[in-house]
Scaffold this motif. Sequence first.
Motif, PDB file in Angstrom:
ATOM      1  N   TYR A  71      45.960  33.067  33.204  1.00  0.00           N
ATOM      2  CA  TYR A  71      44.687  33.708  32.896  1.00  0.00           C
ATOM      3  C   TYR A  71      44.891  35.088  32.247  1.00  0.00           C
ATOM      4  O   TYR A  71      43.936  35.852  32.088  1.00  0.00           O
ATOM      5  CB  TYR A  71      43.848  33.847  34.164  1.00  0.00           C
ATOM      6  N   GLY A  72      46.142  35.376  31.871  1.00  0.00           N
ATOM      7  CA  GLY A  72      46.446  36.642  31.207  1.00  0.00           C
ATOM      8  C   GLY A  72      46.207  37.845  32.082  1.00  0.00           C
ATOM      9  O   GLY A  72      45.837  38.922  31.596  1.00  0.00           O
ATOM     10  N   LEU A  73      46.441  37.695  33.371  1.00  0.00           N
ATOM     11  CA  LEU A  73      46.172  38.772  34.321  1.00  0.00           C
ATOM     12  C   LEU A  73      47.458  39.292  34.949  1.00  0.00           C
ATOM     13  O   LEU A  73      48.408  38.530  35.170  1.00  0.00           O
ATOM     14  CB  LEU A  73      45.244  38.283  35.435  1.00  0.00           C
ATOM     15  N   ALA A  74      47.469  40.573  35.245  1.00  0.00           N
ATOM     16  CA  ALA A  74      48.527  41.191  36.044  1.00  0.00           C
ATOM     17  C   ALA A  74      47.879  41.743  37.305  1.00  0.00           C
ATOM     18  O   ALA A  74      46.652  41.903  37.378  1.00  0.00           O
ATOM     19  CB  ALA A  74      49.211  42.301  35.261  1.00  0.00           C
ATOM     20  N   ALA A  75      48.697  42.052  38.289  1.00  0.00           N
ATOM     21  CA  ALA A  75      48.163  42.546  39.553  1.00  0.00           C
ATOM     22  C   ALA A  75      47.271  43.764  39.344  1.00  0.00           C
ATOM     23  O   ALA A  75      46.195  43.879  39.955  1.00  0.00           O
ATOM     24  CB  ALA A  75      49.310  42.877  40.504  1.00  0.00           C
ATOM     25  N   ARG A  76      47.674  44.667  38.465  1.00  0.00           N
ATOM     26  CA  ARG A  76      46.906  45.901  38.264  1.00  0.00           C
ATOM     27  C   ARG A  76      45.526  45.611  37.672  1.00  0.00           C
ATOM     28  O   ARG A  76      44.570  46.361  37.917  1.00  0.00           O
ATOM     29  CB  ARG A  76      47.697  46.868  37.372  1.00  0.00           C
ATOM     30  N   ASP A  77      45.397  44.519  36.900  1.00  0.00           N
ATOM     31  CA  ASP A  77      44.086  44.159  36.338  1.00  0.00           C
ATOM     32  C   ASP A  77      43.082  43.854  37.443  1.00  0.00           C
ATOM     33  O   ASP A  77      41.866  44.036  37.259  1.00  0.00           O
ATOM     34  CB  ASP A  77      44.209  42.924  35.432  1.00  0.00           C
ATOM     35  N   LEU A  78      43.562  43.390  38.583  1.00  0.00           N
ATOM     36  CA  LEU A  78      42.671  43.003  39.679  1.00  0.00           C
ATOM     37  C   LEU A  78      42.080  44.210  40.394  1.00  0.00           C
ATOM     38  O   LEU A  78      41.158  44.064  41.205  1.00  0.00           O
ATOM     39  CB  LEU A  78      43.417  42.113  40.672  1.00  0.00           C
ATOM     40  N   LEU A  79      42.603  45.384  40.103  1.00  0.00           N
ATOM     41  CA  LEU A  79      42.035  46.601  40.667  1.00  0.00           C
ATOM     42  C   LEU A  79      40.671  46.931  40.059  1.00  0.00           C
ATOM     43  O   LEU A  79      39.925  47.736  40.607  1.00  0.00           O
ATOM     44  CB  LEU A  79      42.986  47.788  40.452  1.00  0.00           C
ATOM     45  N   VAL A  80      40.362  46.306  38.948  1.00  0.00           N
ATOM     46  CA  VAL A  80      39.085  46.537  38.265  1.00  0.00           C
ATOM     47  C   VAL A  80      38.090  45.485  38.766  1.00  0.00           C
ATOM     48  O   VAL A  80      38.223  44.304  38.435  1.00  0.00           O
ATOM     49  CB  VAL A  80      39.246  46.432  36.729  1.00  0.00           C
ATOM     50  N   PRO A  81      37.094  45.885  39.563  1.00  0.00           N
ATOM     51  CA  PRO A  81      36.159  44.899  40.115  1.00  0.00           C
ATOM     52  C   PRO A  81      35.487  44.035  39.060  1.00  0.00           C
ATOM     53  O   PRO A  81      35.158  42.872  39.325  1.00  0.00           O
ATOM     54  CB  PRO A  81      35.143  45.778  40.860  1.00  0.00           C
ATOM     55  N   ALA A  82      35.303  44.592  37.855  1.00  0.00           N
ATOM     56  CA  ALA A  82      34.660  43.826  36.787  1.00  0.00           C
ATOM     57  C   ALA A  82      35.477  42.604  36.388  1.00  0.00           C
ATOM     58  O   ALA A  82      34.946  41.682  35.753  1.00  0.00           O
ATOM     59  CB  ALA A  82      34.433  44.725  35.563  1.00  0.00           C
ATOM     60  N   ASN A  83      36.747  42.574  36.771  1.00  0.00           N
ATOM     61  CA  ASN A  83      37.591  41.424  36.455  1.00  0.00           C
ATOM     62  C   ASN A  83      37.422  40.284  37.468  1.00  0.00           C
ATOM     63  O   ASN A  83      38.126  39.273  37.387  1.00  0.00           O
ATOM     64  CB  ASN A  83      39.065  41.836  36.392  1.00  0.00           C
ATOM     65  N   SER A  84      36.485  40.449  38.397  1.00  0.00           N
ATOM     66  CA  SER A  84      36.248  39.397  39.389  1.00  0.00           C
ATOM     67  C   SER A  84      35.898  38.068  38.719  1.00  0.00           C
ATOM     68  O   SER A  84      36.380  37.001  39.122  1.00  0.00           O
ATOM     69  CB  SER A  84      35.123  39.804  40.338  1.00  0.00           C
ATOM     70  N   LEU A  85      35.056  38.109  37.691  1.00  0.00           N
ATOM     71  CA  LEU A  85      34.671  36.877  37.006  1.00  0.00           C
ATOM     72  C   LEU A  85      35.820  36.324  36.178  1.00  0.00           C
ATOM     73  O   LEU A  85      36.017  35.101  36.117  1.00  0.00           O
ATOM     74  CB  LEU A  85      33.446  37.140  36.119  1.00  0.00           C
TER      75      LEU A  85
END
Length: 347
Positions: A229-243
């Motif tokens: 999904y092109g995500l790294a752990a640090r990206d998950l710190l952004v709540p807007a990335n929930s979707l």
Amino acid sequence: MPNPTRAFLLGPLLKGVSRSFYLTLRVLPAGMRDPIGLAYLLARAADTIADTSLISPEQRLALLLSLREQVNGATDDAALRRMADEVASQQIQSDEKVLLESLGPALDVLSQLSEADRKAVREIVTTLTEGMEFDLRTFPDERSGHIAALSGYDDLDRYTYLVAGCVGEFWTTMTYAHMPGTLKEQPGTMARRGVSFGKALQMTNVLRDCGKDLRIGRCYLPQSMLDPYGLAARDLLVPANSLRARPLLVELLRKTLDHFREALDYTLAIPAFSVRLRLACLWPILIGLETLLLLVDNDAWLDPQKVSKVRRNTVYRIIASSLLLVSSNGLVRNAIEKRIGLIEARL
């Protein structure tokens, strides 16, 4: 003559540190309460040591390993004093402070258990502390500002075994030991289902607490599952990335529901007349599935301010309603499968 120290440890102190688990413990048949309650106290003390972030991870690990050795028969009064002095002094909750200061008496109670119960308690506490050791060795210091993710799903699966799946095995061992003839399935089958039962509950915790754990540098969502999904752990710190991360949530929810199906089979293998033992299994399943229902509808599931937490009055409602269905295989199955179906319909 009753032992007042044992009564305090496994009564008021256990109630003070175990919260909802104490409800489950009190409904258990009498013979199972002491070994399971003591195992919980020792594991809770170890967990408090492992989670005290004002102490360096290296120092916590040393104290954790020392406690594990003492659970397994070593004697180190100096280490117990360090736990009381260095860790207990950092606790905000007074009950946890008292627990750390009561490790000597708790270990004395362990020595008073029957040989079989003592062996089982030592094994479960050893495995649980291996899970805590895994955390301390895998993730950075909570205060470092760094973040790390597990590598692959196998790491997550092993972690959920170490911190919860093993509890299902222990619970099963205690049942065969203290309620012989109750479980009609083979021990190996029940142990396997018990492992899945524990994993179901821990996966629920991992998904519910993801936002909070990320902020102390711990990403239990494996990098190999984030990559597509092109995500790294640090990206998950952004709540807007929930979707954006929802497909991964869905993937892990499906695995968690498979574990809950095993938990249902575990519960139905307990005879209907063993109401206490059934309730002890039914409550965490129903509360766990209620949590997943909240989670699957939470478009901000990565936001630590919007945790999918079951309200206390809902817990009481679940407990009350369970009394009406616990003795019926059909009603138990229907209640659990209905909730699983509601979750799957939202995936």
